[in-house]
Design an enzyme around this catalytic site. Sequence first.
Site, PDB file in Angstrom:
ATOM      1  N   PHE A 235       0.826  -1.217   0.000  1.00 14.31           N
ATOM      2  CA  PHE A 235       0.000   0.000   0.000  1.00 14.31           C
ATOM      3  C   PHE A 235       0.857   1.262   0.000  1.00 14.31           C
ATOM      4  O   PHE A 235       0.429   2.304   0.488  1.00 14.31           O
ATOM      5  CB  PHE A 235      -0.971  -0.009   1.187  1.00 14.31           C
ATOM      6  CG  PHE A 235      -1.687  -1.310   1.363  1.00 14.31           C
ATOM      7  CD1 PHE A 235      -2.538  -1.776   0.377  1.00 14.31           C
ATOM      8  CD2 PHE A 235      -1.484  -2.093   2.480  1.00 14.31           C
ATOM      9  CE1 PHE A 235      -3.186  -2.996   0.511  1.00 14.31           C
ATOM     10  CE2 PHE A 235      -2.129  -3.317   2.621  1.00 14.31           C
ATOM     11  CZ  PHE A 235      -2.977  -3.761   1.636  1.00 14.31           C
ATOM     12  N   ARG A 625      -8.891   0.529 -20.546  1.00 12.71           N
ATOM     13  CA  ARG A 625      -9.072  -0.887 -20.799  1.00 12.71           C
ATOM     14  C   ARG A 625      -8.725  -1.698 -19.559  1.00 12.71           C
ATOM     15  O   ARG A 625      -7.684  -1.471 -18.924  1.00 12.71           O
ATOM     16  CB  ARG A 625      -8.157  -1.298 -21.952  1.00 12.71           C
ATOM     17  CG  ARG A 625      -8.276  -2.733 -22.314  1.00 12.71           C
ATOM     18  CD  ARG A 625      -7.257  -3.102 -23.376  1.00 12.71           C
ATOM     19  NE  ARG A 625      -7.300  -4.530 -23.552  1.00 12.71           N
ATOM     20  CZ  ARG A 625      -6.233  -5.277 -23.784  1.00 12.71           C
ATOM     21  NH1 ARG A 625      -5.049  -4.721 -23.908  1.00 12.71           N
ATOM     22  NH2 ARG A 625      -6.356  -6.569 -23.920  1.00 12.71           N
ATOM     23  N   LEU A 627      -7.647  -5.171 -18.041  1.00 13.62           N
ATOM     24  CA  LEU A 627      -7.017  -6.388 -18.543  1.00 13.62           C
ATOM     25  C   LEU A 627      -7.691  -7.644 -17.997  1.00 13.62           C
ATOM     26  O   LEU A 627      -7.736  -8.667 -18.681  1.00 13.62           O
ATOM     27  CB  LEU A 627      -5.527  -6.406 -18.177  1.00 13.62           C
ATOM     28  CG  LEU A 627      -4.671  -5.334 -18.882  1.00 13.62           C
ATOM     29  CD1 LEU A 627      -3.253  -5.360 -18.344  1.00 13.62           C
ATOM     30  CD2 LEU A 627      -4.676  -5.534 -20.396  1.00 13.62           C
ATOM     31  N   GLY A 698      -4.497   2.873 -14.292  1.00 19.76           N
ATOM     32  CA  GLY A 698      -4.293   2.047 -13.099  1.00 19.76           C
ATOM     33  C   GLY A 698      -5.526   1.936 -12.227  1.00 19.76           C
ATOM     34  O   GLY A 698      -6.328   2.860 -12.145  1.00 19.76           O
ATOM     35  N   GLU A 701      -5.168   2.443  -6.800  1.00 23.79           N
ATOM     36  CA  GLU A 701      -5.456   3.364  -5.704  1.00 23.79           C
ATOM     37  C   GLU A 701      -6.845   3.978  -5.753  1.00 23.79           C
ATOM     38  O   GLU A 701      -7.397   4.351  -4.714  1.00 23.79           O
ATOM     39  CB  GLU A 701      -4.393   4.475  -5.689  1.00 23.79           C
ATOM     40  CG  GLU A 701      -3.024   3.904  -5.371  1.00 23.79           C
ATOM     41  CD  GLU A 701      -1.886   4.888  -5.587  1.00 23.79           C
ATOM     42  OE1 GLU A 701      -1.257   5.268  -4.604  1.00 23.79           O
ATOM     43  OE2 GLU A 701      -1.628   5.280  -6.742  1.00 23.79           O
TER      44      GLU A 701
END
Length: 734
Positions: A235, A625, A627, A698, A701
């Site tokens: 984290f 996108r 994955l 991403g 977070e």
Amino acid sequence: MTTLEHVELVGEGVDRVDGPQKVTGAARYPNDFGFPNLAHVALVRSTIAAGRISGLDTGAAESAPGVLAVITHENAPPLGRAPDTFLSAPPPPLQDDRILHYGQYLAMVVADTAEQATAAARRVRVDYEAAEPVTDMHDPRAELLTDPGGVDSTRGDPEAALASAEVRFEATYTTAPNANSPMGLFATVAAWDGDALTVHDATQWPGYVRTALAQVFAVPESGVRVLAPFVGGGFGAGLRAWPHVVLAALAARMVGRPVKLVLTRPEMFTGIGHRTSTEQRIRMGATRDGRLVALDHESTTTLQMEGNNIEACAAGTASAYACPNVSTRDRQVRLNVTWCNSMRAPGEAQGNFALESAMDELSCILGIDPLELRLRNYADRHPQLDLPWSSKALRECYEVGAERFGWSRRLPEPGSMRDGDWLVGYGLAGVSFFWYQAPCQAGATVRRDGTALVRSAVTDIGTGTYTVMAQLSAELLGLDLERVTFELGDSDLPPGAQAGGSGLTAGLGSAIHAACRNLVRAFLDTVRDDPTSPLAGCTVDEVSVGRGRIHRTGSPERGESYADILSAHGLAELTANGASTPADSQQLGLAPAGPFGARFVEVRVDPSLGLLRVARIVSVIDAGRILNEKTATSQIIGGTVGGIGMAMFEEVVTDAGTGRIANATLGDYLIPVNADVPEMEVIFVGRPDRFNPIGVKGVGEIGLVGIPAAIANGVYHATGRRIRSLPIMIDQLL
Ligand code: MOS
């Protein structure tokens, strides 16, 4: 290659490839490793927050059973300084008698067993010359740093716009310090062979730990190997080379044996950083019909006495809304506190709480639905860079989320929705997360048996990197997933980026994209002058891959398998490397977009007992996108649980006089348990992002961000009480 041109937005949710290893116990975490003749380290920590060591008595510890050495600043050799990254490196430990924070390492005991080391460490006597610590952000002695990260921003004339605004609003929000608290205790196992050093470490960035240790001990970097095939969570805690990592290697060097150092849970609260407390003032000006005309966000966070931390809570506000007059200022105050460091969504976690609470408050003042207020101020272009976003589907996040959640059933009046004795509140928050990507490299190999090995010196801290990178590689090479292995967690592999900043999937995925493309090119080079090959003379742009073969695009029959090419040319395998660097915004004419999200939360409050429960959460996320739908959903769910913790439970309690952390155990520092976690729905929307070749953003977070504000906004809707400080406690609701 054309494999990525017609991809589904949301990739198949295949199971984690490392799942069986984890559930059978075969996965080895750093403290599962050892070496023959292993010695063990226990640490002695400061019980004061500021001052000096005036005396050390190590005699009783030295004569205790099994003790090999007691190492303090009096007998430790001079150590070099690790290089700074975007985060400054902690100074090497045990170099002088100064004490800057509670829990600072003052000595270590090396012994045959961990029990002997621990017992002897209690016999080290430290005398202090204590100074009065600076532990309060408002202490006039505290040094104030303005714009420490160089990210303050201004556009327009916010002061003038505030002065003339039809509606003005101002409030101050505070958040408590939080502790990363990964389940896996951080551990370092170190073994020297001459000047060569092998280390197993709980890190998010093996390549950096290698560089750091090489510089600290002035040994060739090529001889240092850092391994972290599995890490029990991080984290953000694993982004620096902490003093205990250096101490493990130092102990091994000084006693001439391999050593293991495992932090205790209390040491996890003082030795691996924490999310700093914040005090944030928001000022807003708006028209009566809900257009923001001015937005001013000033954040103050805490900072340890030496070194930096990146915790820009206000900066993100500059790009959140289409407001013509904006000022954001981030400030830090140096205190005698333990290291301030990244903790899942640094800056955004706290900054979003202030901004999205303030938007909710403004919506109440204006009598406009909170969702409608956000849509009226939607930033169609990046408002600070004045460029089109590389992708943005935040509007869709709001719309889909409102539909799934049933936002239209919300009665605007606070306290007007009930379920028996419980008050019901609907709260929402929008999220515009920052963009980050770091340079990364990867290597790809295809062997004659038709299997592939793809590698990079990155980590999988539980996020799913092993799985999604195997999936991506399989797609890029046209192989079945079962035929592809992704290897990570070893600094000897091609240099990898840190698992941080929600940037690894884009950075590593782009490097793998390049490596796989280069590998197909290497196969085409192999057959270029082979008149029998249907691929002779083809360029990489003229071919596609699939079923273990390369073929001419549009003519699947005109191709050859990897295995046949290797076999025909007497090769065992072919390897290619690839590198990625973040694209240039001006060159692309695009503002790099991080992920976006809308968080809808239903809370229940029992007003007679002050009980707060989260009943359900709908999260709609634009992360470009996706994955792997399953692992991405898990990321959002895990982050959401972290957000519930930040909103309702987590607070590092520090004794003001001594800097002592009063709740440094998982019995006292509360994190959500299953009973605190409601039904959660996660939906992905949007389109592939245009800032990297694989179209991803991403999800590491953003799952946390927005939850605290959405919960606090829900509490206001349920009760009419505006809670501007986190965590929300029972006494605030009675
Ligand atoms: Mo993250 S806090 O960048 O590991």
